[in-house]
Design a protein around this motif. Structure first.
Motif, PDB file in Angstrom:
ATOM      1  N   MET A   1       0.783  -1.204   0.000  1.00 50.88           N
ATOM      2  CA  MET A   1       0.000   0.000   0.000  1.00 50.88           C
ATOM      3  C   MET A   1       0.831   1.278   0.000  1.00 50.88           C
ATOM      4  N   PRO A   2       1.977   1.331   0.663  1.00 45.26           N
ATOM      5  CA  PRO A   2       2.758   2.567   0.597  1.00 45.26           C
ATOM      6  C   PRO A   2       3.196   2.894  -0.833  1.00 45.26           C
ATOM      7  N   GLN A   3       3.447   1.856  -1.642  1.00 44.66           N
ATOM      8  CA  GLN A   3       3.847   2.106  -3.023  1.00 44.66           C
ATOM      9  C   GLN A   3       2.722   2.784  -3.806  1.00 44.66           C
ATOM     10  N   GLU A   4       1.487   2.403  -3.521  1.00 45.18           N
ATOM     11  CA  GLU A   4       0.338   3.001  -4.206  1.00 45.18           C
ATOM     12  C   GLU A   4       0.214   4.480  -3.877  1.00 45.18           C
ATOM     13  N   ALA A   5       0.445   4.839  -2.625  1.00 42.19           N
ATOM     14  CA  ALA A   5       0.372   6.249  -2.240  1.00 42.19           C
ATOM     15  C   ALA A   5       1.467   7.053  -2.921  1.00 42.19           C
ATOM     16  N   ILE A   6       2.652   6.480  -3.032  1.00 43.23           N
ATOM     17  CA  ILE A   6       3.750   7.165  -3.715  1.00 43.23           C
ATOM     18  C   ILE A   6       3.422   7.320  -5.202  1.00 43.23           C
ATOM     19  N   GLN A   7       2.861   6.286  -5.807  1.00 45.18           N
ATOM     20  CA  GLN A   7       2.506   6.336  -7.226  1.00 45.18           C
ATOM     21  C   GLN A   7       1.437   7.389  -7.479  1.00 45.18           C
ATOM     22  N   ARG A   8       0.458   7.498  -6.589  1.00 43.64           N
ATOM     23  CA  ARG A   8      -0.589   8.504  -6.770  1.00 43.64           C
ATOM     24  C   ARG A   8      -0.023   9.906  -6.663  1.00 43.64           C
ATOM     25  N   ARG A   9       0.910  10.115  -5.741  1.00 41.39           N
ATOM     26  CA  ARG A   9       1.528  11.420  -5.601  1.00 41.39           C
ATOM     27  C   ARG A   9       2.339  11.772  -6.845  1.00 41.39           C
ATOM     28  N   ARG A  10       3.019  10.826  -7.423  1.00 43.83           N
ATOM     29  CA  ARG A  10       3.812  11.062  -8.630  1.00 43.83           C
ATOM     30  C   ARG A  10       2.932  11.408  -9.821  1.00 43.83           C
ATOM     31  N   SER A  11       1.801  10.745  -9.933  1.00 38.23           N
ATOM     32  CA  SER A  11       0.962  10.953 -11.109  1.00 38.23           C
ATOM     33  C   SER A  11       0.323  12.336 -11.129  1.00 38.23           C
ATOM     34  N   ARG A  12       0.236  13.013 -10.018  1.00 39.70           N
ATOM     35  CA  ARG A  12      -0.332  14.355  -9.985  1.00 39.70           C
ATOM     36  C   ARG A  12       0.583  15.371 -10.675  1.00 39.70           C
ATOM     37  N   ARG A  13       1.873  15.108 -10.705  1.00 36.61           N
ATOM     38  CA  ARG A  13       2.827  16.048 -11.284  1.00 36.61           C
ATOM     39  C   ARG A  13       2.770  16.076 -12.796  1.00 36.61           C
ATOM     40  N   GLY A  14       2.263  15.053 -13.416  1.00 32.92           N
ATOM     41  CA  GLY A  14       2.308  14.936 -14.860  1.00 32.92           C
ATOM     42  C   GLY A  14       1.350  15.824 -15.618  1.00 32.92           C
ATOM     43  N   GLY A  15       0.315  16.299 -15.010  1.00 33.74           N
ATOM     44  CA  GLY A  15      -0.667  17.112 -15.702  1.00 33.74           C
ATOM     45  C   GLY A  15      -1.791  16.255 -16.257  1.00 33.74           C
ATOM     46  N   LEU A  16      -2.496  16.789 -17.233  1.00 37.71           N
ATOM     47  CA  LEU A  16      -3.641  16.088 -17.798  1.00 37.71           C
ATOM     48  C   LEU A  16      -3.251  14.945 -18.717  1.00 37.71           C
ATOM     49  N   LEU A  17      -2.207  15.131 -19.499  1.00 43.28           N
ATOM     50  CA  LEU A  17      -1.853  14.115 -20.483  1.00 43.28           C
ATOM     51  C   LEU A  17      -0.848  13.098 -19.954  1.00 43.28           C
ATOM     52  N   ASN A  18       0.064  13.523 -19.114  1.00 43.82           N
ATOM     53  CA  ASN A  18       1.102  12.628 -18.610  1.00 43.82           C
ATOM     54  C   ASN A  18       0.691  12.066 -17.252  1.00 43.82           C
ATOM     55  N   THR A  19      -0.296  11.220 -17.240  1.00 42.63           N
ATOM     56  CA  THR A  19      -0.810  10.697 -15.973  1.00 42.63           C
ATOM     57  C   THR A  19       0.118   9.683 -15.339  1.00 42.63           C
ATOM     58  N   ASP A  20       1.133   9.222 -16.057  1.00 41.40           N
ATOM     59  CA  ASP A  20       2.086   8.292 -15.469  1.00 41.40           C
ATOM     60  C   ASP A  20       3.302   8.999 -14.886  1.00 41.40           C
ATOM     61  N   GLY A  21       3.362  10.322 -14.993  1.00 38.27           N
ATOM     62  CA  GLY A  21       4.462  11.083 -14.429  1.00 38.27           C
ATOM     63  C   GLY A  21       5.661  11.233 -15.345  1.00 38.27           C
ATOM     64  N   ARG A  22       5.652  10.585 -16.502  1.00 38.55           N
ATOM     65  CA  ARG A  22       6.753  10.690 -17.460  1.00 38.55           C
ATOM     66  C   ARG A  22       6.348  11.564 -18.630  1.00 38.55           C
ATOM     67  N   ARG A  23       7.340  12.069 -19.329  1.00 37.44           N
ATOM     68  CA  ARG A  23       7.077  12.928 -20.477  1.00 37.44           C
ATOM     69  C   ARG A  23       6.890  12.078 -21.730  1.00 37.44           C
ATOM     70  N   HIS A  24       5.926  12.477 -22.560  1.00 32.58           N
ATOM     71  CA  HIS A  24       5.683  11.839 -23.855  1.00 32.58           C
ATOM     72  C   HIS A  24       5.476  12.954 -24.879  1.00 32.58           C
ATOM     73  N   PRO A  25       6.543  13.610 -25.325  1.00 36.02           N
ATOM     74  CA  PRO A  25       6.361  14.792 -26.174  1.00 36.02           C
ATOM     75  C   PRO A  25       5.709  14.502 -27.521  1.00 36.02           C
ATOM     76  N   LEU A  26       6.067  13.412 -28.172  1.00 38.51           N
ATOM     77  CA  LEU A  26       5.470  13.106 -29.473  1.00 38.51           C
ATOM     78  C   LEU A  26       3.993  12.765 -29.331  1.00 38.51           C
ATOM     79  N   GLU A  27       3.659  11.923 -28.378  1.00 38.98           N
ATOM     80  CA  GLU A  27       2.274  11.530 -28.168  1.00 38.98           C
ATOM     81  C   GLU A  27       1.417  12.722 -27.742  1.00 38.98           C
ATOM     82  N   ASN A  28       1.982  13.597 -26.889  1.00 45.40           N
ATOM     83  CA  ASN A  28       1.238  14.780 -26.469  1.00 45.40           C
ATOM     84  C   ASN A  28       1.006  15.731 -27.635  1.00 45.40           C
ATOM     85  N   ALA A  29       1.996  15.888 -28.496  1.00 47.61           N
ATOM     86  CA  ALA A  29       1.838  16.768 -29.657  1.00 47.61           C
ATOM     87  C   ALA A  29       0.778  16.223 -30.614  1.00 47.61           C
ATOM     88  N   LEU A  30       0.785  14.920 -30.844  1.00 45.76           N
ATOM     89  CA  LEU A  30      -0.236  14.316 -31.701  1.00 45.76           C
ATOM     90  C   LEU A  30      -1.627  14.487 -31.109  1.00 45.76           C
TER      91      LEU A  30
END
Length: 103
Positions: free
Chosen positions: A1-30
């Motif tokens: 369960m602690p991993q889930e809380a950390i994952q949820r906190r990370r996903s908030r930083r990504g914005g609307l399109l990057n819900t996994d917390g990583r950047r996807h510039p090509l996919e976001n541009a498309l």
């Protein structure tokens, strides 16, 4: 369960399109391009005088949204791609009803 809380906190930083917390510039541009073309097709399709622009935006926006859906990496991108597909289809249908590609 602690991993889930950390994952949820990370996903908030990504914005609307990057819900996994990583950047996807090509996919976001498309996704952004497909969304903008879909909204343009929808707006131009409902206005009778701009039926040519609506049909053109729909012809460009629908395949782009389908390809963006194919290569999308996150749920946020898929959400906006589906909205772009629907907007392109409805806008294109309305533009064709008003005259389509005829000038």
């Amino acid at each position: 369960m602690p991993q889930e809380a950390i994952q949820r906190r990370r996903s908030r930083r990504g914005g609307l399109l990057n819900t996994d917390g990583r950047r996807h510039p090509l996919e976001n541009a498309l996704t952004l391009a497909a969304f903008v073309l879909g909204v343009c097709a929808l707006v131009f399709g409902f206005i009778s005088a701009t039926h040519f622009l609506g049909a053109l935006a729909a012809v460009l926006g629908l395949p782009l949204a389908l390809y963006a859906q194919l290569v999308s990496a996150t749920t946020g991108e898929r959400f906006f791609n589906v909205i772009a597909m629907i907007a392109s289809f409805v806008g294109g249908a309305m533009a064709l009803r008003h005259g389509g590609f005829s000038l």
